[in-house]
Motif scaffolding. Sequence first.
Motif, PDB file in Angstrom:
ATOM      1  N   LEU A 257      54.931  75.127  74.057  1.00 46.72           N
ATOM      2  CA  LEU A 257      53.569  74.652  74.262  1.00 46.72           C
ATOM      3  C   LEU A 257      52.740  75.805  74.816  1.00 46.72           C
ATOM      4  N   VAL A 258      51.652  76.126  74.126  1.00 52.94           N
ATOM      5  CA  VAL A 258      50.802  77.236  74.527  1.00 52.94           C
ATOM      6  C   VAL A 258      49.438  76.673  74.911  1.00 52.94           C
ATOM      7  N   LEU A 259      48.942  77.048  76.091  1.00 51.01           N
ATOM      8  CA  LEU A 259      47.682  76.488  76.564  1.00 51.01           C
ATOM      9  C   LEU A 259      46.748  77.622  76.956  1.00 51.01           C
ATOM     10  N   ASP A 260      45.558  77.644  76.372  1.00 51.73           N
ATOM     11  CA  ASP A 260      44.604  78.712  76.656  1.00 51.73           C
ATOM     12  C   ASP A 260      43.551  78.196  77.639  1.00 51.73           C
ATOM     13  N   GLU A 261      43.628  78.643  78.876  1.00 50.40           N
ATOM     14  CA  GLU A 261      42.719  78.228  79.953  1.00 50.40           C
ATOM     15  C   GLU A 261      42.468  76.720  79.962  1.00 50.40           C
ATOM     16  N   PRO A 262      43.532  75.952  80.163  1.00 58.32           N
ATOM     17  CA  PRO A 262      43.398  74.494  80.028  1.00 58.32           C
ATOM     18  C   PRO A 262      42.672  73.818  81.178  1.00 58.32           C
ATOM     19  N   THR A 263      42.467  74.502  82.297  1.00 61.62           N
ATOM     20  CA  THR A 263      41.876  73.788  83.451  1.00 61.62           C
ATOM     21  C   THR A 263      40.502  74.327  83.823  1.00 61.62           C
TER      22      THR A 263
END
Lengths: 325, 268
Positions: B161-167
């Motif tokens: 799972l890859v998340l780009d600046e999720p927050t």
Amino acid sequence: MKATLLWIGVALVVLVLAIAAIAYGAVPIGAHAVIDAIAGRGDPVTVAIVRTLRLPRAVLALLVGAGLGMAGAALQGALRNALAEPYLLGVSGGAAVGAVAAVALGASGPFILPLASFAGAALAIAVALLVARASGGRADPRVLLMAGVIVGAFANAAIMVLLSNAPPNAVRNALWWMMGSVADAGWLTAGWLAVYVALGGALLLWLARDIDILSLGEESAAALGVDAARSSRSIFLIAALLSAATVAAAGLVGFVGLVVPHLVRSLGVRRHRALIAGAALIGAGLVVAADLVARLARPPAELPLGAVTALLGVPFFLVQLRRLS
Amino acid sequence: MIDFDRVVIRYPRAAVAAVNVVSFSAMRGAVTAVVGPNGSGKSTLVRALLKLAPLASGSIAIDGVDLAHLDRRALARRAAVVSQRESLVFPLPVWEYVALGRHPHEDPWAAAPARTDGAIAGALDRAGITALGDRTTDELSGGEWQRVRIARALAQGGEALVLDEPTTFLDIAHEMSMFELFAQLAKDGMAVLLVSHQLNLVARFADTIVLLHRGRVAAAGTPADVMRASVLEEVYEWPLLITRDPAVGAPALLPLRNRGPRSPSQSS
């Protein structure tokens, strides 16, 4: 279950509209007589009027509406643009240039005409997308619309140049056709349009899940295994083919592709397979109804079909535009 | 597991490579965080994972299979990417939206198989948003929308799972619960690769931090290895202090007032 009943209801409304379109005219025919005449029973004059004039006209209107509705639904989804539709994007204008050029060169068979239209339509959508990219990308739906309107204006000018040497009668015919009409419908035209609409519709239904994904944007599409550039290119070409075939058959009928997908969404449809199928049905009903209005509004004169759809479509466009900002 | 091996990515007409010989691995069962100033190449790495930025040299492998040998659908079944931003022009019911995560598994004409429903329900459950299934995407708050997007990624069924600046746009509570979700997903065996600007949260939740600077790895290792004032001051071009997070003992960063004439140079 509820959805099935709803769509059976919609189909019945379209059927009633089609029968009404056949029944109304210079010689009014009762609904029963219409059905008898389609089956070949009853008064031979009525049978002739229904079978050679009114039925092909109604069928052509249904096909034009189905084609434009599906093209609009596919374009709106793939472009993520609630204002997209073949006429406003200049696709129909490009198709008209192709058709007029083919006629000016003396080629107008059921194969050449739609293909010439298709060439014009494909070129127009490519130019509109390039202009939109050059002027700041597709992020703002209004930029693409502006590009489409520019392409449409250029197409109009090109048609005027092509027509400048034509005899007055040909000019008059061409102008009438540019405002959209199903008045000269015959079985040949309805027949080949049916082939194109069926083909284009089947291809769009096949790609419908990709359109669902494309409507999430390029990066999310890539994350879900869809090549956005390639997939949207095929969808644009199929939408151009559908629009081009309707233009070759019935001229420029604007705003159907804009209004119809919104109507289908308002019935709770979200995924594009159902949306495209619903747009075919509601589009068919809308154009057959618009043709009925065109004939009934100021008898014995007929309004151009494209004028009726524009009178309906422009206020709708303004509402959608307001919703954007 | 995601392996970056001597990856070089050059944008057309750019003088310097956006990513310049970057190697690191995001292991299963761990949260790997990629941090660095704006323009350091973080998002370019994510675009490369989506095959949207071609590699000039080097390779990326997912569970040992080179990205070059995976077509987009096969890739989407192995690794799910939640991009920085996404907005829907035409709102969808949450359930339908999460169902789009099954797209890489679907054959275009097949009716939705029953196990798809199970996969969607499972994804909603793991993202902690079972209650949102009947809402539409335009009725969600920023935090809910991010969780719904993560649920869609989980529905893809991959192990990475890859998340780009999720927050980025979330308040403290939503941000914290999001990081706790990432830690839980890693504990369940996923390889979680996280691009973030939140150094302090990353220091608490990540197992490995990769610090990028101008397309190169400036430091990599455990939070204690990377969160050193000398390293971070150099990369961020700002005076700062490293203390200890009083709650969990992780290193914590405190930016100071800039007393000198220095200002961050435009490296992007």
